[in-house]
Design a protein around this motif. Structure first.
Motif, PDB file in Angstrom:
ATOM      1  N   GLU A   1     -21.938  36.629 -11.568  1.00  0.00           N
ATOM      2  CA  GLU A   1     -20.622  37.170 -11.912  1.00  0.00           C
ATOM      3  C   GLU A   1     -20.781  38.575 -12.496  1.00  0.00           C
ATOM      4  O   GLU A   1     -21.645  38.829 -13.333  1.00  0.00           O
ATOM      5  CB  GLU A   1     -19.931  36.259 -12.932  1.00  0.00           C
ATOM      6  N   GLY A   2     -19.947  39.502 -11.993  1.00  0.00           N
ATOM      7  CA  GLY A   2     -20.019  40.878 -12.438  1.00  0.00           C
ATOM      8  C   GLY A   2     -20.967  41.743 -11.639  1.00  0.00           C
ATOM      9  O   GLY A   2     -20.954  42.969 -11.762  1.00  0.00           O
ATOM     10  N   ALA A   3     -21.817  41.124 -10.810  1.00  0.00           N
ATOM     11  CA  ALA A   3     -22.752  41.898  -9.989  1.00  0.00           C
ATOM     12  C   ALA A   3     -22.059  42.373  -8.721  1.00  0.00           C
ATOM     13  O   ALA A   3     -21.107  41.748  -8.236  1.00  0.00           O
ATOM     14  CB  ALA A   3     -23.968  41.046  -9.644  1.00  0.00           C
ATOM     15  N   GLU A   4     -22.533  43.505  -8.204  1.00  0.00           N
ATOM     16  CA  GLU A   4     -21.969  44.074  -6.979  1.00  0.00           C
ATOM     17  C   GLU A   4     -23.087  44.232  -5.936  1.00  0.00           C
ATOM     18  O   GLU A   4     -24.202  44.650  -6.277  1.00  0.00           O
ATOM     19  CB  GLU A   4     -21.337  45.441  -7.236  1.00  0.00           C
ATOM     20  N   LEU A   5     -22.755  43.930  -4.710  1.00  0.00           N
ATOM     21  CA  LEU A   5     -23.685  44.093  -3.589  1.00  0.00           C
ATOM     22  C   LEU A   5     -23.027  45.044  -2.587  1.00  0.00           C
ATOM     23  O   LEU A   5     -22.024  44.706  -1.957  1.00  0.00           O
ATOM     24  CB  LEU A   5     -23.980  42.739  -2.922  1.00  0.00           C
ATOM     25  N   ASP A   6     -23.581  46.268  -2.491  1.00  0.00           N
ATOM     26  CA  ASP A   6     -23.012  47.267  -1.596  1.00  0.00           C
ATOM     27  C   ASP A   6     -23.649  47.200  -0.212  1.00  0.00           C
ATOM     28  O   ASP A   6     -23.915  48.215   0.426  1.00  0.00           O
ATOM     29  CB  ASP A   6     -23.198  48.663  -2.184  1.00  0.00           C
ATOM     30  N   LYS A   7     -23.902  46.001   0.240  1.00  0.00           N
ATOM     31  CA  LYS A   7     -24.473  45.770   1.574  1.00  0.00           C
ATOM     32  C   LYS A   7     -23.727  44.605   2.208  1.00  0.00           C
ATOM     33  O   LYS A   7     -23.132  43.787   1.518  1.00  0.00           O
ATOM     34  CB  LYS A   7     -25.968  45.429   1.506  1.00  0.00           C
ATOM     35  N   MET A   8     -23.799  44.581   3.536  1.00  0.00           N
ATOM     36  CA  MET A   8     -23.299  43.402   4.226  1.00  0.00           C
ATOM     37  C   MET A   8     -24.301  42.271   4.028  1.00  0.00           C
ATOM     38  O   MET A   8     -25.514  42.475   4.106  1.00  0.00           O
ATOM     39  CB  MET A   8     -23.128  43.696   5.720  1.00  0.00           C
ATOM     40  N   LEU A   9     -23.822  41.067   3.783  1.00  0.00           N
ATOM     41  CA  LEU A   9     -24.666  39.923   3.466  1.00  0.00           C
ATOM     42  C   LEU A   9     -24.684  38.968   4.653  1.00  0.00           C
ATOM     43  O   LEU A   9     -23.631  38.555   5.148  1.00  0.00           O
ATOM     44  CB  LEU A   9     -24.169  39.211   2.213  1.00  0.00           C
TER      45      LEU A   9
END
Length: 551
Positions: A239-247
């Motif tokens: 929670e609160g983390a961001e992933l600036d990639k497609m997963l």
């Protein structure tokens, strides 16, 4: 509580199914019961002996076309007919304890008029026992139904228990995810790969063990890097983390509580989207389970319409196998072998050419003159003969009248080709002799054997050169390739033009396209030498002989 209710339901179902069985058993007691069954099957006879509960016995016998009940003839049957076959099938079933099922098939069959009377008599004799056999079959069917129903209830109970256990595991996993993670992203086991280029995407997918069809789903969305997680035991985005990639999760189970700034693709796995999760793209599921527990999805949850295997065997790295260059000895050996083959070819055609000269010199010289005087026409005629050889052979094969001549047609074509090739060698040798030697030397060498052997040497000279250059292949490789190609082209041209000349001259019997035979003209200087008076001692002796002759 639910477990007890399930057991109660099972007992009620079993009791409900067993109740008709008990009632049918009570009604079946009024029917005469069969205590013992005996069967005898021979080549001509088929006998059924029944011992009943009432103390009496019943015997039905099929023997040599007669149907006997307790020793009395009651009808006839056609040996090997439908009635006898059905009766023997009934007895085979009775020997295995399946008299009831066999009787149902026997009584339900249709028979011809010749066997109908005997069949009706057998039905009448066994009618008191039919109800008992039907009740037996019904009881067996109900027992099987009760057993199947009980097994189905047990399987359903086991499935519910497994589902409850899986739900507990999922709830526990959610609770652990919500407890707060020390890391933004947790990946337990598996392989993590990041792709950032559209170029060669399918090849990169195959290299890491994924199907190239995924390119269709990723290519349009590859505006940012793709994080691919393969065969991971668990993937978590806190929670609160961001992933600036497609997963992309492949054969992995994921839990998302943070933010993903692109699409999420799940293949052969599962994904749980918690209420705090935020996905700015779509969620694509390929044979996967996606559970949204209140998370925000900017796009939609969609499934791929074209189901294709996602995981394939990883691409095997290319292995370059070093190939050692042939040694000098092997090159020399190969060159000598090619040279020996060329010499053998020369000897073979030389022998055949000498044989043709000995037997058919006139025909050979006519074909040779046709090649020399009408080379272009001969080549075109030979080319046409080669093109039409197969169609003409097929037509002759199809026609019944000419089918027998097909072998002779093939032999004639081969002999014409041989005659043509030797004639080309003869022409080549004759032309070479004319250009190489003076008139007097040509007169001494005017021999068809000499022409043929000389011409064969000319035609096979390129093969000799190719064999020699093969011994120094790394240095003269281009020369070897050029010589061997030129040798085969020259051989084809010679064979084609020779075949055409043989066709035009009708195997050397016509000189229509050959140069006319002319007597050789003596050069002027040679004539002057022959006419001049002799000088010296030889001239004196010649003059003495002339004077004595005059006297």
């Amino acid at each position: 509580m639910l477990k007890h209710l399930r057991h109660i339901g099972t007992l009620l179902l079993v009791s409900t199914l067993a109740l008709p069985t008990a009632l049918s058993g009570q009604s079946a007691q009024a029917v005469e019961e069969i205590l013992q069954t005996s069967v005898a099957l021979t080549g001509d006879a088929a006998v059924l002996d029944l011992e009943l509960a009432s103390g009496r016995s019943l015997q039905i016998m099929f023997n040599d076309g007669l149907v006997l009940i307790d020793g009395d003839v009651v009808g006839r049957y056609a040996p090997g007919g439908a009635l006898e076959s059905a009766w023997r099938d009934l007895l085979r079933g009775a020997s295995l304890g399946e008299l009831g099922s066999g009787w149902a098939e026997f009584s339900g069959a249709e028979y011809q008029s010749a066997d109908a009377t005997a069949a009706e008599t057998i039905w009448a004799a066994l009618a008191p026992l039919a109800a008992g056999m039907s009740a037996e079959l019904a009881e067996e069917a109900r027992v099987e139904a009760v057993a199947e129903a009980a097994a189905a209830m047990e399987e359903a109970a086991a499935a519910e228990e497994a589902a409850a256990a899986a739900l507990e595991v999922a709830v526990r996993a959610q609770a652990e995810a919500l407890e707060g993670l020390a890391q933004d992203e947790v990946i337990a086991g598996g392989l993590v790969v990041e792709l950032s280029e559209v170029k060669g995407l399918a090849r990169q997918l195959v290299r890491i063990g994924l199907a190239p069809e995924l390119e269709r789903l990723l290519n349009g969305d590859l505006e940012m890097p793709v994080r691919i997680v393969i065969e991971a035991d668990e993937y978590r985005l806190a929670e609160g983390a961001e992933l600036d990639k497609m997963l992309l999760l492949v054969e992995s189970d994921g839990v998302l509580a943070g933010k993903v700034r692109s699409n999420v693709l799940v293949a052969d796995g599962s994904l749980i989207i918690l209420p705090t999760a935020e996905i700015e793209g779509d969620v694509i599921a390929i044979d996967a389970t996606v559970t949204n527990q209140g998370g925000t999805i900017a796009g939609e949850i969609r499934e791929s319409l074209h189901r294709t295997p996602v995981v394939v065997a990883p691409a095997v790295p290319r292995i370059r196998i070093g190939r050692h260059a042939p040694s000098a000895l092997s090159r020399v050996t190969a060159g000598l072998g090619s040279l020996a083959k060329t010499v053998a070819m020369y000897l073979l055609f030389g022998f055949l050419g000498a044989l043709i000269v000995y037997l058919f010199r006139g025909h050979l010289e006519t074909v040779s003159d046709t090649v020399s005087f009408s080379f272009g026409r001969s080549f075109l005629a030979g080319l046409a003969a080669e093109v039409l050889f197969l169609p003409i052979g097929l037509v002759m094969t199809v026609l019944v009248v000419t089918a027998i001549a097909v072998p002779f047609y093939i032999i004639a074509f081969a002999l014409l080709s041989l005659l043509g090739y030797v004639s080309v060698a003869h022409a080549a040798g004759e032309n070479l002799t004319r250009r190489r030697f003076s008139w007097s030397d040509r007169m001494r060498r005017a021999n068809s054997y000499y022409y043929v052997l000389n011409g064969l040497g000319v035609l096979l000279a390129l093969f000799v050169g190719a064999a020699i250059t093969q011994m120094a292949y790394p240095l003269l490789g281009w020369a070897h390739d050029l010589l061997i190609a030129s040798a085969w082209i020259l051989t084809w041209i010679a064979a084609t033009s020779g075949l055409g000349a043989a066709v035009l001259s009708r195997a050397g019997t016509r000189r229509t396209y050959a140069r006319p035979q002319e007597l050789p003209e003596l050069p002027a200087d040679t004539l002057a030498e022959e006419m001049a008076p002799p000088a010296g001692a030889a001239g004196a002796r010649r003059r003495t002989r002339e004077e004595s002759d005059e006297t």
